[in-house]
Scaffold this motif. Sequence first.
Motif: not given
Length: 442
Positions: A283-287
Amino acid sequence: MPGNPTYGELEQRVKVLEKNAVELRQTKERIRHLNAVLSSIRNVSRMIAKEKNQDRLIREICRSLIENRGYYNAWMAVKDNSGILCVAEAGLGRDGIPLIEKLTNSGLENCCGNVLSCPGILTIQNPASFCTDCPVSHIYEGRGAMAARLEHSGKIYGILTVSVPEAFSTDPEEKALFQDVAADIAFALRNIEVEEERRQTEDKLRDARDELERRVRERTVELELLSSKLLNAQEEERKRIAGDLHDGIGQSLSAIKFMLETVLERNSTDAAADFASLKTLVPMLQKASEEVRTIVMNLRPSVLDDLGILATVGWFCRQFRTVYSFIRVEEDIDIREKDVPDPLKTIIFRVLQEAMNNVAKHSHADCVWLSFKKNRNAAVELLIEDNGDGFDVPAFLSVRSSEKGFGITGMKERTELSGGIFEICSAASAGTVVRALWPHQR
Ligand SMILES: Nc1ncnc2c1ncn2[C@@H]1O[C@H](COP(=O)(O)OP(=O)(O)OP(=O)(O)O)[C@@H](O)[C@H]1O
Ligand SMILES: [Mg+2]
């Protein structure tokens, strides 16, 4: 051998001699008169060559004409389509005042219509009985008058009148000289008129040049301000991007780096724990990836290059609705992608973006209508109208450029530099309409 003459013969001879003596006196008088006229005409010619002021010229000519006793008196009137321009006389003295008043009040046509309509010289042998309503005709008692219109290239500039001994008024040489002087004066008046026209044209040109220079100076100041604002805006934009990168992606990447280092340093054999830790990175990479997309979108939406202006307008409206859910957006798009020239696409998007941002920032509107069309005259037209508070456009325009926002100026500059017309109409409580139009886009 002839005898002594008789008394009768002697009487006869005396009569012949007397007649010859009278003729000789008259001829001498005529020659003296013609010389005086010639000398006056010489002075007139000099005057014509040097004097460029119409009033002074006709005054001096009248004075010259009577100076050598060529003529008893002389007067001249100059007119144009609107009436008498100037009158001058010499030799009339106080008697000339009522004449000048009459000419000035009733016009040349009423007073001297017969002279104006006569192409040659009008000779009046007894003005006192001919011109009965003329205020100066009584002083012509026993004299003749010659009058001529002042004509050059078919245009009549006025009339010239002189009084002469009655016997000379019908003399062909006398008339020929008078005709010449009238023609010379008309020529001089034409030259003055040409000179005046040239001066007026020069004045107009000078005024136009001064006005142009003033506008160039104004525009230069505006452009200098604009360019400094552009630099500031660029700086601001860089700061904003730097902030976005630092606070958004920067933070995300630091978090990801920290998480990876933790997993690596842990050097554990617990694959399941490592897996769980690494999973939190997704999710961090997604963000971070979304943040990159947002920054890129704000810089220049890729959809503009990939899918064109119509898709970009649609995308922008969707975005706008999501962010400003309290403002209804109504779209009326009636144009094909190929109707919009490529160089206009970015400009149209920037105008739309700024106008819609202004609606959101300033208007308190609850509805905005967007129209993007190709109209009947093949013009590309973008219209953004809101039902908000509106504002006082003239008051905004009168504020010094350095003290106002950059949005409206930028929209106007972009539109006009790309050959378009920009308009903004607004009034307190009456909403705002922004219109950008690019004529004849085939
Ligand atoms: N749709 C609108 N409704 C009401 N007022 C408006 C609207 N658009 C512009 N204005 C008024 O016009 C002013 C000038 O707008 P402009 O876009 O030039 O500058 P700004 O929005 O204040 O600053 P900037 O665009 O440089 O961030 C605004 O401050 C606002 O008072
Ligand atoms: Mg603005």
